[in-house]
Design a protein around this motif. Sequence first.
Motif, PDB file in Angstrom:
ATOM      1  N   VAL A 131     -31.135 -57.922  54.448  1.00 53.46           N
ATOM      2  CA  VAL A 131     -32.106 -58.640  55.267  1.00 53.46           C
ATOM      3  C   VAL A 131     -32.362 -57.779  56.500  1.00 53.46           C
ATOM      4  CG1 VAL A 131     -32.535 -60.729  56.624  1.00 53.46           C
ATOM      5  CG2 VAL A 131     -31.346 -60.884  54.427  1.00 53.46           C
ATOM      6  N   ALA A 132     -33.493 -57.091  56.496  1.00 52.59           N
ATOM      7  CA  ALA A 132     -33.823 -56.160  57.577  1.00 52.59           C
ATOM      8  C   ALA A 132     -34.294 -56.883  58.837  1.00 52.59           C
ATOM      9  CB  ALA A 132     -34.884 -55.181  57.093  1.00 52.59           C
ATOM     10  N   ASP A 133     -34.926 -58.020  58.680  1.00 55.54           N
ATOM     11  CA  ASP A 133     -35.500 -58.758  59.799  1.00 55.54           C
ATOM     12  C   ASP A 133     -34.997 -60.196  59.736  1.00 55.54           C
ATOM     13  OD1 ASP A 133     -37.051 -60.053  61.678  1.00 55.54           O
ATOM     14  OD2 ASP A 133     -38.979 -59.420  60.833  1.00 55.54           O
ATOM     15  N   GLU A 134     -34.040 -60.526  60.594  1.00 53.61           N
ATOM     16  CA  GLU A 134     -33.427 -61.855  60.531  1.00 53.61           C
ATOM     17  C   GLU A 134     -34.417 -62.984  60.776  1.00 53.61           C
ATOM     18  OE1 GLU A 134     -29.719 -62.357  62.526  1.00 53.61           O
ATOM     19  OE2 GLU A 134     -28.926 -60.469  61.763  1.00 53.61           O
ATOM     20  N   ASP A 135     -35.530 -62.693  61.428  1.00 53.05           N
ATOM     21  CA  ASP A 135     -36.556 -63.716  61.646  1.00 53.05           C
ATOM     22  C   ASP A 135     -37.233 -64.112  60.333  1.00 53.05           C
ATOM     23  OD1 ASP A 135     -36.067 -63.754  64.362  1.00 53.05           O
ATOM     24  OD2 ASP A 135     -37.634 -62.282  64.815  1.00 53.05           O
ATOM     25  N   ARG A 136     -37.119 -63.245  59.324  1.00 56.02           N
ATOM     26  CA  ARG A 136     -37.744 -63.518  58.020  1.00 56.02           C
ATOM     27  C   ARG A 136     -36.704 -63.860  56.954  1.00 56.02           C
ATOM     28  NH1 ARG A 136     -41.427 -59.565  55.811  1.00 56.02           N
ATOM     29  NH2 ARG A 136     -42.002 -61.363  54.587  1.00 56.02           N
ATOM     30  N   GLU A 137     -35.507 -64.195  57.373  1.00 54.92           N
ATOM     31  CA  GLU A 137     -34.412 -64.496  56.451  1.00 54.92           C
ATOM     32  C   GLU A 137     -34.804 -65.557  55.421  1.00 54.92           C
ATOM     33  OE1 GLU A 137     -29.826 -64.488  57.481  1.00 54.92           O
ATOM     34  OE2 GLU A 137     -30.800 -66.332  58.174  1.00 54.92           O
ATOM     35  N   GLY A 138     -35.483 -66.605  55.855  1.00 53.13           N
ATOM     36  CA  GLY A 138     -35.920 -67.656  54.948  1.00 53.13           C
ATOM     37  C   GLY A 138     -36.904 -67.147  53.902  1.00 53.13           C
ATOM     38  N   ASP A 139     -37.806 -66.248  54.327  1.00 54.18           N
ATOM     39  CA  ASP A 139     -38.763 -65.654  53.381  1.00 54.18           C
ATOM     40  C   ASP A 139     -38.042 -64.847  52.314  1.00 54.18           C
ATOM     41  OD1 ASP A 139     -40.867 -66.706  54.896  1.00 54.18           O
ATOM     42  OD2 ASP A 139     -41.113 -64.853  56.049  1.00 54.18           O
ATOM     43  N   TYR A 140     -37.025 -64.082  52.742  1.00 53.84           N
ATOM     44  CA  TYR A 140     -36.255 -63.275  51.785  1.00 53.84           C
ATOM     45  C   TYR A 140     -35.492 -64.168  50.810  1.00 53.84           C
ATOM     46  CZ  TYR A 140     -37.131 -59.310  54.932  1.00 53.84           C
ATOM     47  OH  TYR A 140     -37.711 -58.341  55.705  1.00 53.84           O
ATOM     48  N   CYS A 141     -34.924 -65.257  51.329  1.00 50.74           N
ATOM     49  CA  CYS A 141     -34.198 -66.190  50.457  1.00 50.74           C
ATOM     50  C   CYS A 141     -35.158 -66.811  49.437  1.00 50.74           C
ATOM     51  CB  CYS A 141     -33.528 -67.284  51.277  1.00 50.74           C
ATOM     52  SG  CYS A 141     -32.137 -66.721  52.270  1.00 50.74           S
ATOM     53  N   ALA A 142     -36.334 -67.204  49.883  1.00 51.59           N
ATOM     54  CA  ALA A 142     -37.329 -67.794  48.979  1.00 51.59           C
ATOM     55  C   ALA A 142     -37.748 -66.793  47.914  1.00 51.59           C
ATOM     56  CB  ALA A 142     -38.547 -68.271  49.773  1.00 51.59           C
TER      57      ALA A 142
END
Length: 131
Positions: free
Chosen positions: A6-17
Amino acid sequence: VLYLPVADEDREGDYCAAALDAAIKALETLREINELPSRAGAPRLSARIGIDLGDVVQGNIGSSGRFSFAIIGSPVNRSARLQALAKSLRASLLVTSDFADLAKRSLTDYGSRRLKGFGSSVAVVGLSQLS
Protein backbone atom coordinates in the motif's frame (compact mmCIF):
# COMPACT_ATOMS: atom_id res chain seq x y z
CA VAL A 1 0.09 -15.63 -0.77
CA LEU A 2 -0.12 -12.47 -2.80
CA TYR A 3 1.52 -9.39 -1.36
CA LEU A 4 0.26 -5.97 -2.45
CA PRO A 5 2.11 -3.01 -0.95
CA VAL A 6 0.00 0.00 0.00
CA ALA A 7 1.96 2.97 -1.32
CA ASP A 8 -0.58 5.62 -0.31
CA GLU A 9 -2.31 5.03 3.02
CA ASP A 10 -5.03 7.53 2.08
CA ARG A 11 -6.10 5.06 -0.63
CA GLU A 12 -5.90 1.95 1.56
CA GLY A 13 -9.64 1.30 1.18
CA ASP A 14 -9.37 1.53 -2.62
CA TYR A 15 -6.55 -1.02 -2.61
CA CYS A 16 -8.55 -3.36 -0.36
CA ALA A 17 -11.58 -3.06 -2.66
CA ALA A 18 -9.44 -3.77 -5.74
CA ALA A 19 -7.86 -6.83 -4.10
CA LEU A 20 -11.27 -8.15 -3.08
CA ASP A 21 -12.70 -7.55 -6.55
CA ALA A 22 -9.73 -9.39 -8.12
CA ALA A 23 -10.19 -12.37 -5.79
CA ILE A 24 -13.92 -12.56 -6.57
CA LYS A 25 -13.19 -12.33 -10.31
CA ALA A 26 -10.68 -15.18 -10.03
CA LEU A 27 -13.29 -17.36 -8.29
CA GLU A 28 -15.91 -16.49 -10.91
CA THR A 29 -13.44 -17.36 -13.68
CA LEU A 30 -12.85 -20.78 -12.12
CA ARG A 31 -16.61 -21.34 -12.08
CA GLU A 32 -16.83 -20.36 -15.77
CA ILE A 33 -13.97 -22.70 -16.67
CA ASN A 34 -15.73 -25.56 -14.88
CA GLU A 35 -18.83 -24.93 -17.03
CA LEU A 36 -16.97 -25.26 -20.33
CA PRO A 37 -18.13 -28.22 -22.44
CA SER A 38 -14.51 -29.38 -22.72
CA ARG A 39 -14.43 -29.83 -18.90
CA ALA A 40 -17.43 -32.21 -18.88
CA GLY A 41 -16.59 -35.16 -16.66
CA ALA A 42 -13.33 -33.60 -15.47
CA PRO A 43 -12.69 -32.93 -11.79
CA ARG A 44 -13.95 -29.49 -10.77
CA LEU A 45 -11.35 -26.79 -10.28
CA SER A 46 -11.71 -24.89 -7.03
CA ALA A 47 -9.85 -22.44 -4.84
CA ARG A 48 -10.17 -20.89 -1.43
CA ILE A 49 -8.83 -17.44 -0.69
CA GLY A 50 -7.91 -15.72 2.58
CA ILE A 51 -7.09 -12.01 2.66
CA ASP A 52 -5.83 -9.76 5.45
CA LEU A 53 -4.12 -6.40 5.73
CA GLY A 54 -1.18 -5.23 7.82
CA ASP A 55 2.53 -4.68 8.10
CA VAL A 56 4.88 -7.35 6.80
CA VAL A 57 8.61 -7.79 6.25
CA GLN A 58 9.84 -8.82 2.82
CA GLY A 59 13.23 -9.76 1.52
CA ASN A 60 15.76 -12.45 0.78
CA ILE A 61 16.28 -14.93 3.58
CA GLY A 62 19.05 -17.49 3.74
CA SER A 63 22.78 -17.77 3.39
CA SER A 64 25.10 -16.45 0.71
CA GLY A 65 24.84 -19.80 -1.11
CA ARG A 66 21.07 -19.94 -1.13
CA PHE A 67 18.61 -17.07 -0.92
CA SER A 68 14.88 -17.34 -0.92
CA PHE A 69 12.51 -14.39 -1.20
CA ALA A 70 9.97 -14.41 1.64
CA ILE A 71 7.23 -12.29 3.11
CA ILE A 72 6.64 -12.74 6.82
CA GLY A 73 4.30 -11.21 9.36
CA SER A 74 0.97 -11.67 11.09
CA PRO A 75 -1.15 -10.72 8.03
CA VAL A 76 0.55 -13.44 5.98
CA ASN A 77 -0.17 -16.04 8.66
CA ARG A 78 -3.72 -14.82 9.22
CA SER A 79 -4.43 -15.01 5.47
CA ALA A 80 -3.20 -18.60 5.38
CA ARG A 81 -5.34 -19.49 8.41
CA LEU A 82 -8.39 -17.84 6.81
CA GLN A 83 -7.82 -19.84 3.63
CA ALA A 84 -7.66 -23.07 5.64
CA LEU A 85 -10.76 -22.11 7.67
CA ALA A 86 -12.71 -21.50 4.46
CA LYS A 87 -12.82 -25.24 3.79
CA SER A 88 -14.56 -26.11 7.05
CA LEU A 89 -16.98 -23.19 6.63
CA ARG A 90 -17.70 -24.14 3.00
CA ALA A 91 -16.63 -20.67 1.90
CA SER A 92 -14.70 -19.62 -1.20
CA LEU A 93 -13.24 -16.49 0.32
CA LEU A 94 -12.67 -15.24 3.86
CA VAL A 95 -11.33 -11.88 5.02
CA THR A 96 -11.13 -10.09 8.33
CA SER A 97 -14.04 -7.75 8.98
CA ASP A 98 -11.51 -4.89 9.27
CA PHE A 99 -10.40 -5.59 5.69
CA ALA A 100 -14.02 -5.72 4.44
CA ASP A 101 -14.80 -2.45 6.23
CA LEU A 102 -11.86 -0.73 4.53
CA ALA A 103 -13.00 -2.16 1.18
CA LYS A 104 -16.53 -0.92 1.94
CA ARG A 105 -17.98 -4.33 1.14
CA SER A 106 -20.77 -6.18 2.90
CA LEU A 107 -20.04 -9.91 3.08
CA THR A 108 -21.50 -12.92 4.89
CA ASP A 109 -20.67 -12.86 8.61
CA TYR A 110 -18.90 -16.01 9.79
CA GLY A 111 -18.57 -14.78 13.37
CA SER A 112 -15.60 -14.35 15.63
CA ARG A 113 -13.06 -17.13 15.08
CA ARG A 114 -9.90 -18.23 16.81
CA LEU A 115 -7.14 -18.80 14.31
CA LYS A 116 -4.27 -21.18 15.04
CA GLY A 117 -1.23 -19.30 16.26
CA PHE A 118 -3.14 -16.18 17.35
CA GLY A 119 -4.11 -15.36 20.92
CA SER A 120 -7.30 -13.46 20.23
CA SER A 121 -10.29 -14.10 18.02
CA VAL A 122 -10.83 -12.27 14.76
CA ALA A 123 -14.14 -11.26 13.16
CA VAL A 124 -14.42 -13.14 9.86
CA VAL A 125 -16.58 -12.36 6.83
CA GLY A 126 -16.59 -13.77 3.32
CA LEU A 127 -18.37 -15.42 0.44
CA SER A 128 -20.03 -18.80 0.52
CA GLN A 129 -18.72 -21.43 -1.84
CA LEU A 130 -19.18 -20.41 -5.47
CA SER A 131 -20.49 -23.36 -7.48
